[in-house]
Write a protein that holds these residues in place. Structure first.
Motif, short mmCIF file in Angstrom:
data_model
loop_
_atom_site.label_atom_id
_atom_site.label_comp_id
_atom_site.label_asym_id
_atom_site.label_seq_id
_atom_site.Cartn_x
_atom_site.Cartn_y
_atom_site.Cartn_z
N GLU A 1 0.81 -1.22 0.00
CA GLU A 1 0.00 0.00 0.00
C GLU A 1 0.84 1.27 0.00
O GLU A 1 0.32 2.36 -0.22
N ALA A 2 2.14 1.13 0.25
CA ALA A 2 3.00 2.31 0.35
C ALA A 2 3.00 3.10 -0.95
O ALA A 2 2.90 4.34 -0.96
N GLU A 3 3.13 2.40 -2.07
CA GLU A 3 3.16 3.08 -3.36
C GLU A 3 1.82 3.73 -3.67
O GLU A 3 1.75 4.85 -4.20
N ALA A 4 0.72 3.04 -3.33
CA ALA A 4 -0.61 3.60 -3.56
C ALA A 4 -0.79 4.89 -2.76
O ALA A 4 -1.42 5.85 -3.24
N MET A 5 -0.24 4.94 -1.57
CA MET A 5 -0.34 6.15 -0.76
C MET A 5 0.50 7.29 -1.33
O MET A 5 0.13 8.46 -1.23
N ARG A 6 1.61 6.95 -1.93
CA ARG A 6 2.41 7.99 -2.61
C ARG A 6 1.60 8.59 -3.75
O ARG A 6 1.56 9.82 -3.93
N ASP A 7 0.95 7.74 -4.53
CA ASP A 7 0.13 8.23 -5.64
C ASP A 7 -1.05 9.06 -5.13
O ASP A 7 -1.39 10.10 -5.71
N PHE A 8 -1.68 8.59 -4.06
CA PHE A 8 -2.80 9.33 -3.48
C PHE A 8 -2.36 10.72 -3.05
O PHE A 8 -3.01 11.73 -3.36
N ALA A 9 -1.24 10.80 -2.35
CA ALA A 9 -0.75 12.09 -1.85
C ALA A 9 -0.40 13.04 -2.99
O ALA A 9 -0.62 14.25 -2.89
N ALA A 10 0.14 12.48 -4.06
CA ALA A 10 0.54 13.34 -5.19
C ALA A 10 -0.65 13.95 -5.91
O ALA A 10 -0.55 15.05 -6.46
N GLY A 11 -1.81 13.26 -5.87
CA GLY A 11 -2.93 13.73 -6.67
C GLY A 11 -4.12 14.26 -5.90
O GLY A 11 -5.04 14.82 -6.51
N TYR A 12 -4.14 14.12 -4.57
CA TYR A 12 -5.34 14.51 -3.83
C TYR A 12 -5.40 16.03 -3.70
O TYR A 12 -4.45 16.65 -3.19
N PRO A 13 -6.50 16.67 -4.11
CA PRO A 13 -6.51 18.13 -4.19
C PRO A 13 -6.93 18.84 -2.92
O PRO A 13 -6.82 20.07 -2.84
#
Length: 370
Positions: A106-118
């Motif tokens: 889930e670590a990578e998914a959280m990186r992606d979430f943080a990069a795109g969450y507005p």
């Protein structure tokens, strides 16, 4: 009063109910929507937030038009997926209970979430906002002249009973150093203002839950351990955890030492667990011990009894929501970021692996959110 804040709450087990009680104390906020699938927890939530509408799914809650934000206080293994579902449905401001995620996948998914969450996201790290801990943090640098050694000791009761026993197993909790101790790894980074470069741990399950069975499974959650952390600044920190020390007068003890002196913080456990036969519950203390002159002095930091009644974290949940609401009104900032939450989990995972494999983990922050 500022702009009114309307919360939606996802998950109303023990911690979610603490959030409900504390939000109810805010003069300019309330809970208008709840998603809690467990019938018993749902009934308690309805009694604590009688004006809230109860929904049977997360999408139904997110469709509530007047929501200003969502609080996620569901079991650990649900956080990551629920964050992604919210991002795909309606990106509202969020407060999410620690830990952000519980396994490396889930670590990578959280990186992606943080990069795109507005929208703003605040990771709930209540220990920062306990009055004695906040005082310790504010005074530590001046008291020590630059911290070289930091020790955090938690001696407490075993894990409490949670819905579905999710906190009894590593696969749903993340393991003790992720589930329980990411609070302390967050404090280490905050207090030392530095990043970890090496993590070493020893831990195990010695006493608790060994006679319990859930679908013929024995809990595998650890109940004691030590973690040593070297930081880039040259400071070092230690965590000592024991979860079969129910009789302790103080639950948390934090100590920082530098060339100029020492500062200590003593924090009682939840008031509801203090035995009446033991007299009055202890008062939180902060003691400063300068090297010269060598006369220690102590601050007493009693917590408002109303806040003690509202939760198990020495009033910190209330203060955390005050600051979160201020950030949503543009009167403050998000103080515990996604990056902070991610790094606390990364340290916990490094400690779990170190203890499990008997090795030191170098560069536990090699992956990062930004």
């Amino acid at each position: 009063m500022g702009r009114h804040i309307s919360y939606g709450v996802v998950g109303c087990g023990m911690m979610g109910q603490e959030h409900l009680r504390n939000i109810a104390l805010l003069p300019d906020a309330d809970v208008v929507a709840i998603f809690e699938p467990d019938p018993a927890m749902r009934a308690i939530a309805a009694s604590l937030a009688p004006r809230a509408v109860l929904f049977s799914s997360l999408p139904e809650l997110l469709a509530r038009p007047e929501l200003d934000c969502v609080l996620i206080a569901s079991p650990n293994h649900l956080h990551s997926a629920q964050l992604r579902e919210i991002a795909a449905t309606r990106a509202l401001p969020l407060m999410v209970e620690k830990p952000l995620f519980i396994d490396q996948d889930e670590a990578e998914a959280m990186r992606d979430f943080a990069a795109g969450y507005p929208a703003p996201v605040w990771v709930a790290m209540e220990y920062r906002y306990m009055p004695p801990v906040a005082k310790f943090i504010a005074e530590a640098e001046a008291a020590t002249g630059a911290i070289r050694m930091l020790t955090i000791r938690e001696h407490r009761y075993p894990f409490l009973e949670k819905v579905g026993a999710w906190n009894r197993f590593n696969r749903t909790s993340g393991g003790t150093f992720v589930e329980k101790c990411c609070h302390f790894f967050d404090l280490m980074r905050l207090i030392l203002r530095s990043e970890p470069v090496r993590v070493m741990a020893s831990a195990g399950q010695a006493v608790n839950h060994l006679d319990e069975r859930y679908c013929d499974e024995v809990p595998d959650i650890w109940d004691n351990g030590y973690v040593l952390v070297d930081f880039a600044s040259g400071a070092r920190a230690m965590l000592e955890l024991c979860m079969f020390a129910d009789g302790s007068r103080y639950q948390e003890e934090i100590c920082a030492v530098g060339a100029g002196g020492k500062i200590e913080c003593l924090v009682p456990g939840p008031t509801r667990f203090w035995p009446p036969q033991a007299g009055s519950a202890p008062v939180p203390l902060v003691t400063v011990s300068p090297r010269r002159p060598d006369t220690p002095y102590t601050f007493e930091l009693p917590v408002d009894p109303t806040l003690l009644e509202a939760g198990d974290h020495n009033g910190s949940t209330f203060y955390q929501h005050q600051r979160f609401c201020a950030a949503l009104r543009g009167e403050g900032r998000v103080e515990v970021t996604l990056d902070d939450g991610w790094r606390a989990v990364a340290m916990g995972m490094a400690a779990q692996r170190s203890a499990r494999e008997g090795i030191a983990i170098a560069d536990p922050m090699s992956q990062r959110l930004s």
